[in-house]
Design a protein around this motif. Structure first.
Motif, PDB file in Angstrom:
ATOM      1  N   ASN A  49      -2.571  -4.378 -12.116  1.00 47.75           N
ATOM      2  CA  ASN A  49      -3.811  -3.717 -11.709  1.00 47.75           C
ATOM      3  C   ASN A  49      -3.689  -2.203 -11.813  1.00 47.75           C
ATOM      4  N   GLU A  50      -2.513  -1.693 -11.454  1.00 47.29           N
ATOM      5  CA  GLU A  50      -2.279  -0.253 -11.575  1.00 47.29           C
ATOM      6  C   GLU A  50      -2.292   0.168 -13.046  1.00 47.29           C
TER       7      GLU A  50
ATOM      8  N   ALA B  13      -0.180  -6.641  -8.695  1.00 43.82           N
ATOM      9  CA  ALA B  13      -0.348  -5.258  -8.238  1.00 43.82           C
ATOM     10  C   ALA B  13       0.047  -4.277  -9.336  1.00 43.82           C
ATOM     11  N   TYR B  14       1.159  -4.581 -10.011  1.00 44.65           N
ATOM     12  CA  TYR B  14       1.613  -3.703 -11.088  1.00 44.65           C
ATOM     13  C   TYR B  14       0.604  -3.695 -12.237  1.00 44.65           C
TER      14      TYR B  14
ATOM     15  N   LEU C  90       8.875  -9.375 -11.874  1.00 47.78           N
ATOM     16  CA  LEU C  90       8.367  -9.162 -10.522  1.00 47.78           C
ATOM     17  C   LEU C  90       7.898 -10.472  -9.899  1.00 47.78           C
ATOM     18  N   ASN C  91       7.833 -10.495  -8.573  1.00 49.38           N
ATOM     19  CA  ASN C  91       7.226 -11.618  -7.881  1.00 49.38           C
ATOM     20  C   ASN C  91       5.749 -11.722  -8.257  1.00 49.38           C
ATOM     21  N   TYR C  92       5.185 -12.903  -8.048  1.00 50.71           N
ATOM     22  CA  TYR C  92       3.824 -13.187  -8.494  1.00 50.71           C
ATOM     23  C   TYR C  92       2.817 -12.151  -7.994  1.00 50.71           C
ATOM     24  N   ASP C  93       2.797 -11.899  -6.688  1.00 48.01           N
ATOM     25  CA  ASP C  93       1.813 -10.966  -6.159  1.00 48.01           C
ATOM     26  C   ASP C  93       2.103  -9.533  -6.584  1.00 48.01           C
ATOM     27  N   LYS C  94       3.390  -9.173  -6.679  1.00 43.77           N
ATOM     28  CA  LYS C  94       3.750  -7.827  -7.118  1.00 43.77           C
ATOM     29  C   LYS C  94       3.405  -7.615  -8.583  1.00 43.77           C
ATOM     30  N   ALA C  95       3.487  -8.677  -9.352  1.00 47.08           N
ATOM     31  CA  ALA C  95       3.110  -8.572 -10.766  1.00 47.08           C
ATOM     32  C   ALA C  95       1.628  -8.238 -10.903  1.00 47.08           C
TER      33      ALA C  95
ATOM     34  N   ALA D 103       6.262  -6.303 -15.614  1.00 44.04           N
ATOM     35  CA  ALA D 103       5.810  -7.293 -14.636  1.00 44.04           C
ATOM     36  C   ALA D 103       6.544  -8.623 -14.761  1.00 44.04           C
TER      37      ALA D 103
END
Length: 258
Positions: free
Chosen positions: A228-229, A225-226, A218-223, A215
């Protein structure tokens, strides 16, 4: 010829790697770099190991790269040479198991990069660290990569361009290491801290480490999401169920997964 890297199995699911070129301040050679990479990978695949301590024999943790075979290479040969030296720094971030640096004496140039590349670091109060290659007409543009991610751009640039050794308290303040302990207590305190980590759920620790590094770029929001998965995968593990149950039942958990 003595091994340049020694591996020992300790108690509490802890393994210990010792850089073993004490007469040369544990400087990197192609052999040491290759043996260190192999040792890291071997221990990462050993189900009996949960935490790895990395230290140096003799007076220093690691004083960088041995430049005894520096001369006479082509540009491509220099690239292959330095890539081999830095492979252990990359390997640590790809491993499942956490690696704790036990730092004494000097950690310079690639040695400082190795400290920064480790997931955690404990240093003796008289240890010194720095990206010193600029002082001999080279630079530490490889080691500065993990250093930057530990201390930030401005601090990393200062270390890179000035080549000064900083004392352990300053390294702690800038985020290069996690703990400073009295030199006489370094081994005991590092092993104690590693044992605390090894006592936690192995699957939770390993997912936390791998997700953290994945993470980071990654971009803030993508981090989010990652992460959370990754958290969802952890929640479905037997260790998560055991840990929550033990908490609710006020008992010590028994971890199931490696």
């Amino acid at each position: 010829m003595a091994d340049t890297v020694i591996v020992d199995m300790l108690e509490n699911h802890i393994a210990e790697i010792t850089l073993n070129r004490p007469d040369s301040l544990n400087t990197f050679t192609l052999t040491l770099a290759s043996e260190l990479t192999a040792a890291l990978q071997q221990l990462d695949g050993d189900p009996a190991v949960r935490v790895i301590i990395l230290k140096g024999a003799g007076k220093a943790f690691c004083a960088g790269i041995d430049v005894g075979d520096f001369f006479g290479k082509s540009t491509l040969e220099y690239r292959d040479w330095i890539e081999c030296m830095e492979t252990p720094l990359i390997t640590i971030s790809r491993m499942k198991k956490p690696v704790v640096a036990q730092v004494h004496g000097v950690a310079a140039a690639n040695g400082a990069g190795l400290v920064a590349a480790c997931d955690l670091a404990v240093a003796a109060d008289n240890a010194k660290m720095g990206l010193t290659a600029i002082n001999v007409g080279l630079n530490c543009v490889g080691p500065v990569v993990p250093v930057t991610r530990s201390v930030g751009r401005k601090r990393a640039m200062e270390l890179l361009l000035y080549g000064e050794l900083v004392k352990a308290p300053a390294a702690l303040e800038m985020g290069l290491i996690n703990k400073v302990v009295p030199a006489n207590d370094l081994e005991m305190e590092t092993r104690r801290w590693a044992a605390v980590l090894a006592d936690k759920s192995p699957v939770a620790v390993q997912i936390a480490k791998s997700a953290f590094y994945a993470a980071a770029d990654l971009n803030y929001d993508k981090a989010f999401a990652y992460m959370n998965e990754a958290f969802a995968r952890l929640c479905s593990s037997e260790d998560a169920k055991e840990g929550v149950s033990a908490f609710l039942e006020k008992r010590r958990p028994t971890w199931q997964e490696k």
